[in-house]
Structures are given as C-alpha cells and as structure tokens.
Design a protein around this motif. Sequence first.
Motif, short mmCIF file in Angstrom:
data_model
loop_
_atom_site.label_atom_id
_atom_site.label_comp_id
_atom_site.label_asym_id
_atom_site.label_seq_id
_atom_site.Cartn_x
_atom_site.Cartn_y
_atom_site.Cartn_z
N LEU A 12 0.18 8.96 11.95
CA LEU A 12 -0.83 9.38 12.92
C LEU A 12 -1.54 8.19 13.52
CD1 LEU A 12 -2.46 12.44 11.08
CD2 LEU A 12 -0.91 12.50 13.05
N ARG A 15 1.02 3.02 16.34
CA ARG A 15 1.37 2.92 17.75
C ARG A 15 2.10 1.62 17.99
NH1 ARG A 15 -3.71 4.06 21.55
NH2 ARG A 15 -2.07 3.97 23.11
N PHE A 210 -6.03 7.80 19.31
CA PHE A 210 -5.66 8.69 20.41
C PHE A 210 -6.29 8.18 21.70
CE2 PHE A 210 -5.69 12.09 16.96
CZ PHE A 210 -4.30 12.05 16.82
N LEU A 270 -0.75 13.35 20.27
CA LEU A 270 0.09 12.18 20.02
C LEU A 270 0.93 11.83 21.25
CD1 LEU A 270 1.28 12.91 16.37
CD2 LEU A 270 -0.21 11.04 17.12
#
Length: 277
Positions: A12, A15, A210, A270
């Motif tokens: 989560l 990135r 996010f 996501l």
Amino acid sequence: MKNLVVVPLALLDTRPLNPAGFAHIAWAVLGFTLASGLVYVVNDLADRARDRLHPVKRHRPLASGRVGTGAAVTLICLLVLSLLGWAAAGAPWQWWPTALYLLVSLAYTQGLKHVPLVDAFIVATGFVLRLAQGSLAVGQPVSEWLALCVFSLCLMLALGKRRHEMTAAGRAHRPALRGYTLAFLDHLVVLVAVLTAVSYVLYVRDDAVFATGAQLVTLLSAPFAVFGLARYLQVLLVEDGGGNPVHALFRDRTMLVNSGLWALLVAVALFLSHRSA
C-alpha cells in the motif's frame, strides 16, 4: 490465509508497484508461512490433551489421534529445514521479524499462552511482525498508524476468539480464560474496535501514499471499514460466533460484500495514485 492478507499490506505504501516488489512479497509470505506452520504444529502437539476438552478443537488431527506424534515431529523437522533454507537466501537483517516471531511464539507455547491478556497481545504482535516482514521485503518503512491498526484489529479478533471459547466450552480447556469474564471481554473488544477504526482513518489521512484525489476516495472507504468492525461485533456479541476469525471474515456474506466494496475503493485510490506518480 493470514499471511496472504497481512504481509502484502506493505505494498500500500510502495510507489511505483513493480514485479520485483511482488516477488519480494511472495518470498516474505513463503517464509512466514513456514514459520507460522511450524508454530501451529508445535502448539497443537503441546496442547493435544487440552484440545480434546474443546468441542471444536478436539477434531484437530493431533487431538483426535488421526495424526500421531511421530508424524508431527517429522513435519516439525521438515519445516525447520525449509525455514533455514529460506533464511539462508537473504541477509540476517531481512528476516529478523520472522526470527522474532518464532522466539515470541516459542515463549507463548511454553507458558505465556496461559497468562490472561498477555496471550492475546502476543497473538496480535505476531501480525505486526508479519507487516514488518513485508515492509522489509519491499524496502519501505512501517507506517506507525498502519501497524497500530493491524495490531488493534488482530487483538480484537484474538479477544473475540477467547470470548467464543468461554461461551462454547467454558474455562477448563484454556487456563488463561480464568482471568477473563464475558463482561470484561465485551468491554475490551469494543474498546479495541474503536482504536482500530481511529488508527485506520489516521493512517489514510496522514501516512497512506495516495494522490490528493485518491485520498478522498480512500476516506470514503472509512464507513465500510467501520461497518466491517460493526458486523464482526454483531457476529460475536449477538450471534455468538467468532470462534474462527478467518471464517467470520471470509465466509460471512455480509462481510464479504462489504469487504469487496472497501477493496474496490482502495483499488481505485491506488490506481489514481500511481497514475499521477
């Protein structure tokens, strides 16, 4: 199932997502599956006499006699060898959560499982170590709010399981249950459920990686998270369920629909986040 749910949570905060990250997570899941399998066999071997007093646990392979102690010891040896092979493939600093999980679980099996409150807290700590192993696998720091959310959620499930055991079989089969009452467990479960909801919202607001638009989508998932907690409390306190948390989470139709909607919102968040990266 528990490892497949908790260890990959580290993704989560990763990135960008890439095949290498998924491969590292799969390797971490494998290691923790070997470790938790080892713990379960050792614990069932030690508890086989006590499990025969429980209406459900008496059907376990060792407690029922379908599997002998010799076969259990052989499986323990195979799991130890497999786990050593898994650990040898990486640096020591990469698998310390799994090693700590084994040490804590050994202490649990040898006596801490008979200490009220300590027993449930150790079980919940094992899931935080799963999260830590996943974070190490992808090279990301552990979010404090996510770790607290995982800990409090798993503590709620552990306490709920203790409550169900008291209503189903009394206190005779588990010494730690002598330190609990139904009213005490009811208060604790609700308290920890509130902590889970708060830590989830704070994680989404402060720590989740996010984009701005994705944060709105994820915050909209908060009602579904709270509903899931409320549904579990309903199963536990109204329907006298909760004996098997995995069944409560993955076999209850209401829970499955709610979890699906929550997962959809998080998936959208996501997608938006990685698209803007």
